[in-house]
Design an enzyme around this catalytic site. Sequence first.
Site, PDB file in Angstrom:
ATOM      1  N   TRP A 176      46.360  68.340  41.035  1.00  0.00           N
ATOM      2  CA  TRP A 176      46.492  67.157  41.886  1.00  0.00           C
ATOM      3  C   TRP A 176      45.476  67.272  43.008  1.00  0.00           C
ATOM      4  CZ3 TRP A 176      47.900  66.911  47.173  1.00  0.00           C
ATOM      5  CH2 TRP A 176      47.870  65.588  47.677  1.00  0.00           C
ATOM      6  N   GLU A 218      47.587  64.892  37.675  1.00  0.00           N
ATOM      7  CA  GLU A 218      48.668  64.138  38.332  1.00  0.00           C
ATOM      8  C   GLU A 218      48.096  62.984  39.146  1.00  0.00           C
ATOM      9  OE1 GLU A 218      50.832  66.560  41.107  1.00  0.00           O
ATOM     10  OE2 GLU A 218      52.226  64.957  41.643  1.00  0.00           O
ATOM     11  N   LYS A 220      48.309  59.281  41.419  1.00  0.00           N
ATOM     12  CA  LYS A 220      49.026  58.837  42.610  1.00  0.00           C
ATOM     13  C   LYS A 220      48.529  57.450  43.003  1.00  0.00           C
ATOM     14  CE  LYS A 220      50.189  60.786  47.118  1.00  0.00           C
ATOM     15  NZ  LYS A 220      50.347  62.043  47.840  1.00  0.00           N
ATOM     16  N   ASP A 251      54.589  62.045  38.345  1.00  0.00           N
ATOM     17  CA  ASP A 251      55.370  62.359  39.543  1.00  0.00           C
ATOM     18  C   ASP A 251      56.166  61.098  39.853  1.00  0.00           C
ATOM     19  OD1 ASP A 251      56.088  62.360  42.379  1.00  0.00           O
ATOM     20  OD2 ASP A 251      54.921  64.207  42.539  1.00  0.00           O
ATOM     21  N   HIS A 254      55.041  58.714  42.598  1.00  0.00           N
ATOM     22  CA  HIS A 254      53.639  58.305  42.671  1.00  0.00           C
ATOM     23  C   HIS A 254      53.312  56.948  42.073  1.00  0.00           C
ATOM     24  CE1 HIS A 254      51.819  62.535  43.503  1.00  0.00           C
ATOM     25  NE2 HIS A 254      52.806  62.215  44.321  1.00  0.00           N
ATOM     26  N   HIS A 278      56.809  65.797  37.742  1.00  0.00           N
ATOM     27  CA  HIS A 278      57.226  66.233  39.065  1.00  0.00           C
ATOM     28  C   HIS A 278      58.367  65.298  39.407  1.00  0.00           C
ATOM     29  CE1 HIS A 278      53.573  68.480  40.940  1.00  0.00           C
ATOM     30  NE2 HIS A 278      54.206  69.182  40.015  1.00  0.00           N
ATOM     31  N   ASP A 286      56.103  57.630  48.955  1.00  0.00           N
ATOM     32  CA  ASP A 286      56.162  58.944  48.311  1.00  0.00           C
ATOM     33  C   ASP A 286      56.639  59.993  49.319  1.00  0.00           C
ATOM     34  OD1 ASP A 286      55.738  61.032  46.510  1.00  0.00           O
ATOM     35  OD2 ASP A 286      53.661  61.295  47.168  1.00  0.00           O
ATOM     36  N   ASP A 288      58.982  62.331  49.197  1.00  0.00           N
ATOM     37  CA  ASP A 288      59.407  63.658  48.732  1.00  0.00           C
ATOM     38  C   ASP A 288      60.752  64.102  49.296  1.00  0.00           C
ATOM     39  OD1 ASP A 288      57.260  64.566  46.897  1.00  0.00           O
ATOM     40  OD2 ASP A 288      55.991  64.269  48.649  1.00  0.00           O
ATOM     41  N   ASP A 318      59.584  68.392  42.680  1.00  0.00           N
ATOM     42  CA  ASP A 318      58.560  68.292  43.728  1.00  0.00           C
ATOM     43  C   ASP A 318      59.089  67.474  44.902  1.00  0.00           C
ATOM     44  OD1 ASP A 318      56.270  68.313  45.232  1.00  0.00           O
ATOM     45  OD2 ASP A 318      55.147  66.926  43.973  1.00  0.00           O
TER      46      ASP A 318
HETATM   47  C1  RNT Z   1      51.336  65.227  46.234  1.00  0.00           C
HETATM   48  C2  RNT Z   1      51.687  65.684  44.874  1.00  0.00           C
HETATM   49  C3  RNT Z   1      51.585  67.164  44.632  1.00  0.00           C
HETATM   50  C4  RNT Z   1      52.202  67.995  45.735  1.00  0.00           C
HETATM   51  C5  RNT Z   1      52.415  69.438  45.395  1.00  0.00           C
HETATM   52  C6  RNT Z   1      52.595  70.277  46.614  1.00  0.00           C
HETATM   53  O1  RNT Z   1      51.622  63.897  46.442  1.00  0.00           O
HETATM   54  O2  RNT Z   1      52.953  65.231  44.524  1.00  0.00           O
HETATM   55  O3  RNT Z   1      52.144  67.459  43.412  1.00  0.00           O
HETATM   56  O4  RNT Z   1      53.422  67.478  46.136  1.00  0.00           O
HETATM   57  O5  RNT Z   1      51.447  69.900  44.572  1.00  0.00           O
HETATM   58 ZN    ZN Z   2      53.719  65.962  42.669  1.00  0.00          ZN
END
Ligand code: RNT
Ligand code: ZN
Length: 410
Positions: A176, A218, A220, A251, A254, A278, A286, A288, A318
Site C-alpha cells: 500500500w 491495496e 484506496k 480494504d 477504502h 483488510h 476511512d 479505521d 486493519d
Molecule cells: C492505509 C491502508 C494500509 C494501512 C496499514 C498500516 O489506508 O489501509 O493498509 O492501514 O498498512
Molecule cells: Zn489497509
Amino acid sequence: MRKEVKRLYESYGVDISKALNTLKNTPISLHCWQLDDVNGFENSGDLSGGIQTTGNYPGKARNFEELTRDLDVALSLIPGKKKINLHAIYQTGKIVERCNVGIEQFEQWVKYAKERNLGLDYNPTIFSHPMLVDGLSLSSPDENVRNYWIKHCINGLKITEYFAKETKQRSLMNIWIPDGLKDVPADRFGPRLRLKESLDAILAGYKYDKKVMDVAVESKVFGIGVESYTTGSNEFYLNYAATRGILNLLDTGHYHPTENVADKISSMFTFFNRLAFHVSRPVRWDSDHVLKLNDDLQDVADELVKCNGLNRSYIGLDYFDASVNRVIALIVGARNMQKALLKALLTPWHLLKEAQDSYDHTRVLSLQEELKTLPWGEVWDEYLRRQNMVSDKEMYEIVKKYEEEVLSKR
Ligand code: RNT
Ligand code: ZN
C-alpha cells in the site's frame, strides 16, 4: 450447548461441528499495529501518508518486548488459527535504513511465530519516512525516490518468502502506498504509468516462490491531505493485479461510503482464485475503527462463505484506535471477525439459493429474517469452550487486570 440447539440447526441442514471445525481452521491475520498506534520500532517520527490514529489511551507498546507481551495476552484470548501481520517498521535487532530492511531484521519475529505456531504476513512500510518526497513514493517523478522504495519492496518479497518457508504457512506481502494529490491534478496519467513501471520492477526484482506466498496491491479512494487523487486507485490495481497474476487486496474502508464491499467478493472470485482483505470499519471515512459485529462485517463474512472462499482468502484486520485499551481492541475485533464467520457458517445457504433460483423471493425474505433469531450465541460459547477460551465477559476482566498490572505502568 443444549441438545435442542444442535437439533434446531440440523432441521435447517446445518452441522454445527462442521461449522466449528471450519472456523477454527480459518486463519485470521492479526495486525500488530493496533498495539502501538502504527509507530513501529524505528523511531521514525510521526505517522504520515494520510492515515491517522486519534486518542492517547495509556499503555501503548514501545518496543518488541512490550508489543510481544501484549500480543501474547491477545493471542491467549483469541480462539482459532492465527497469523501476525507485520510491517517493515517492526524490524528488530540492528535497526537499518528502511530500504535495507531484510530477513535479518525479522529473525526474532520468525522465532516468536514458530514457538507459537503462528503464520506471518508482511507489509513494506511506505509512509512515515523522509524518502516520501512530497508524499510520493513508487509514483514519484524522482527516480531516486522510486528506486529507494522498489528496493524496499524487493527485500520485502524475500522476507515474505522466508516467513512462509520458516512457518510452513502461506504468506502475503501487501503493498500500500499513500501517493496522491491534495488538489485537482495537472497530470493523472504520468504518476500511474510510473507506478506501473515501479511495480513491474519489484516483481522482476526477485522470483519468489508462488507456491508459498502471494503479493497483493491495496487500492484506496483518498487520504487526509490527498483528497483529489490517489494514484493507486481501485481500477488501477484491479487491472494491474489481473494482468500480473497477483492479488488485489480489498480494504473495507477504502471505497466510497455507499459502496458495498461485500458485493465485490463474488465478482473477484469469478476471476481470481485467491483474495486478500483488510477488514476495517470506516465511520464516514476511512477512519479505521475497531470491528463491530455489524451488518457490513456480516455481509463480508457471508459472501466469503457463500463463495467457498475461506481457504482461498487472506483475512487480515486493519484498524487502529488509540482511544481505548489497545489489547482489548485487537481481541474484540478478532472475535467479531470470527463471530461473523460463525454466523455465516451456520446459515443454510443451500435453502436460500434454492428459493432464489425458483423465483421464490417471499421465501428468501422470510427465511433471511427467520434465521436472525437462531441461538448462534450458544454456538459461539461452545466454540470458545472447545478452544479452551474464556467468555467475552471474562476476557474483558482479564485484560483490565493486565492493564492495571502492566499497561498502566508504562
Ligand atoms: C492505509 C491502508 C494500509 C494501512 C496499514 C498500516 O489506508 O489501509 O493498509 O492501514 O498498512
Ligand atoms: Zn489497509
